[in-house]
Structure formats: C-alpha cells, structure tokens
Motif scaffolding. Sequence first.
Motif, short mmCIF file in Angstrom:
data_model
loop_
_atom_site.label_atom_id
_atom_site.label_comp_id
_atom_site.label_asym_id
_atom_site.label_seq_id
_atom_site.Cartn_x
_atom_site.Cartn_y
_atom_site.Cartn_z
N THR A 145 -6.23 67.79 -91.31
CA THR A 145 -7.38 65.92 -91.95
C THR A 145 -6.53 64.96 -90.43
O THR A 145 -7.57 63.93 -90.84
CB THR A 145 -6.72 65.27 -93.01
OG1 THR A 145 -5.05 65.36 -92.86
CG2 THR A 145 -6.62 66.40 -93.96
N ASP A 146 -5.99 65.23 -89.83
CA ASP A 146 -5.76 64.27 -88.90
C ASP A 146 -4.80 64.99 -87.46
O ASP A 146 -4.69 66.71 -88.13
CB ASP A 146 -5.34 63.17 -88.92
CG ASP A 146 -3.46 63.15 -89.71
OD1 ASP A 146 -3.06 64.56 -89.78
OD2 ASP A 146 -3.53 62.64 -90.60
N ARG A 186 -0.18 60.33 -84.40
CA ARG A 186 -1.13 60.61 -84.83
C ARG A 186 -2.50 60.18 -84.75
O ARG A 186 -2.63 59.12 -84.97
CB ARG A 186 -0.51 60.17 -86.36
CG ARG A 186 -1.40 61.11 -87.44
CD ARG A 186 -0.76 60.17 -88.60
NE ARG A 186 -1.74 60.65 -89.81
CZ ARG A 186 -1.75 59.82 -91.23
NH1 ARG A 186 -0.54 58.96 -91.14
NH2 ARG A 186 -2.53 60.19 -91.31
N LEU A 187 -3.14 60.36 -84.57
CA LEU A 187 -4.95 60.77 -84.17
C LEU A 187 -5.57 61.41 -85.52
O LEU A 187 -5.78 61.97 -85.30
CB LEU A 187 -5.03 60.75 -83.89
CG LEU A 187 -4.25 60.76 -81.32
CD1 LEU A 187 -5.11 61.84 -80.80
CD2 LEU A 187 -4.12 59.72 -81.38
N ASP A 188 -6.56 60.11 -85.91
CA ASP A 188 -8.01 61.18 -87.10
C ASP A 188 -8.34 61.68 -85.87
O ASP A 188 -8.75 61.74 -85.21
CB ASP A 188 -8.38 60.31 -87.37
CG ASP A 188 -9.09 58.52 -86.61
OD1 ASP A 188 -9.49 59.64 -86.07
OD2 ASP A 188 -9.09 57.67 -86.99
N LEU A 189 -9.30 62.30 -86.53
CA LEU A 189 -10.35 63.33 -85.94
C LEU A 189 -10.80 62.75 -85.66
O LEU A 189 -11.84 63.70 -84.62
CB LEU A 189 -10.65 64.49 -86.72
CG LEU A 189 -9.92 65.48 -88.26
CD1 LEU A 189 -10.56 66.27 -88.38
CD2 LEU A 189 -8.52 66.31 -86.82
N ARG A 210 5.42 59.74 -91.73
CA ARG A 210 4.01 60.21 -91.80
C ARG A 210 2.70 58.99 -91.53
O ARG A 210 1.93 59.48 -91.02
CB ARG A 210 3.04 61.82 -91.97
CG ARG A 210 1.92 62.18 -91.56
CD ARG A 210 1.36 63.39 -92.18
NE ARG A 210 -0.03 63.34 -92.17
CZ ARG A 210 -0.50 64.43 -92.40
NH1 ARG A 210 0.77 65.18 -93.57
NH2 ARG A 210 -1.36 64.46 -92.10
N THR A 235 -1.51 70.12 -87.45
CA THR A 235 -2.24 69.55 -88.03
C THR A 235 -2.08 70.03 -89.59
O THR A 235 -1.81 70.97 -89.65
CB THR A 235 -3.88 69.77 -87.40
OG1 THR A 235 -4.35 68.42 -88.21
CG2 THR A 235 -4.13 71.35 -87.36
N ARG A 282 -8.90 58.73 -83.51
CA ARG A 282 -8.37 56.73 -83.16
C ARG A 282 -6.63 57.22 -83.71
O ARG A 282 -6.12 58.04 -84.35
CB ARG A 282 -9.31 55.85 -85.17
CG ARG A 282 -8.84 54.48 -84.93
CD ARG A 282 -9.70 54.08 -85.58
NE ARG A 282 -9.33 55.04 -86.91
CZ ARG A 282 -8.27 54.49 -88.29
NH1 ARG A 282 -7.99 52.90 -88.18
NH2 ARG A 282 -9.04 54.91 -89.32
N LEU A 287 -3.60 56.64 -85.71
CA LEU A 287 -2.95 55.74 -86.51
C LEU A 287 -1.93 54.76 -86.05
O LEU A 287 -1.51 54.17 -86.84
CB LEU A 287 -2.86 57.30 -87.68
CG LEU A 287 -4.47 57.88 -88.13
CD1 LEU A 287 -4.31 58.83 -88.66
CD2 LEU A 287 -5.72 56.43 -88.16
#
Length: 212
Positions: free
Chosen positions: A96-97, A108-111, A160, A93, A114, A116
């Motif tokens: 931010t994600d 890749r996940l958001d916090l 990314r 990390t 979800r 991405l």
Amino acid sequence: LFASGDLLFATTCASDVDPAKGRWLVARLTATGKEAWRGRLPDVCDPDSISEIAGLILVRAGGFGGTGGFSRFFRRTGELVIDLAEYASQVWTDGTDLVVVTGARTARLDLAGRVLWESQDLKAGDLNGAEVLALEGGDLIAFSWCPIADSGVEVARFARADGKTVWKAKCAPVGVSHSKYWHRPYAEVRVDRLVLVSQGAEGNFIEMLDLD
C-alpha cells in the motif's frame, strides 16, 4: 537483467557511459524482444540489480555511506513515478505504501512518491546496511549498520501513521579494529521482545530489546 510477467528489463552497467547516449532502463516484450519502452537514468554511477516492489520497477545506484546516487521507481507502463536523489538502502512495503531507509533519512512514501513522513532518527549505515520490520499493530522497527566495520547496530521504533520515534537504541559493537571485521545483523520479534543478532568475523552478539 530482470524478468517480470511479459516484460524483460535491462540497464547498462558500465562506468563509462557516453553522456550523449545516456543510461537507460529498457523494457522489452519477452515473447518477441521488441522494445516496449525506455526510461532515462542518471549517469552518476552504475546501477544495482533491478527489482520489483509493490508493482513498481526499481533501479538504484548509490555512493559510499548511502549518500548520493539515485533510486527511480517506474510503472510497468514506463511512467517514472518516484525519483529520489539518494540511494534507498532498504525498501519495505506491504503493497500500500513504501518505507525507505537512505543515508539521509527513514521515510514513508505513498505509491505516487508523496512523502507521508520522514525522520532523521535512523539512517542507513556506511555501505548501506539497513532493514525494516513490521510489528503487529502497525509500528515499524528499522535498524542499520556498516557491514565491514564493527559498527554495532542502531535500532529505532517508528509509529507508522506519523513517523514519531517511539524509542531509539544502540546495540554495542564487539570491539575490534576496522578492516578486520564483517558482520550481518538480523532481527525477529518474539512476543514482546525484539531479538537482534549480529554474526561477525571476529565475534557475535545477541541483544534482546523490550518492544516498549
């Protein structure tokens, strides 16, 4: 046990947890010991050590080869925000994600959890060997291996933003039989090259890859 700020976290490490009682992550106030909250964990297997990533508390447990198991991310207030039915061998990390490498994918996940993007072009090696590096400009280098076998090292570069695989490479193994080997690869970026080193019980190798 894991301490962070005004909270002390603990979880049961035992293979014979009573299903009726369940397995929990428990947060207590460090000043008084009073329970602040508890979060339910799957009963499938022993958790690894507790850690904190991007302000989230991570508890994870995994099966052989990085498959099965779970990875659960809790807010410090006790809310379960990310629940993965897989072992996150590596979690990277920048605050931010999250970028996770599991036995099934790199994602890749958001916090908030979800997805991405995700890719099957690189997966954690047997026994969960995986690392992620960030490049200037935003792309990511991920590599994986099996720590107790002469597996060599799989390497991939991902964009990314969308997870597109820029390239994938294989650093060849030394050439020794199983059960006679242990190795720990590591890598660093030097200008326009990726230098990857494997230090093993029966031999070492160094490979230099063009970042392009």
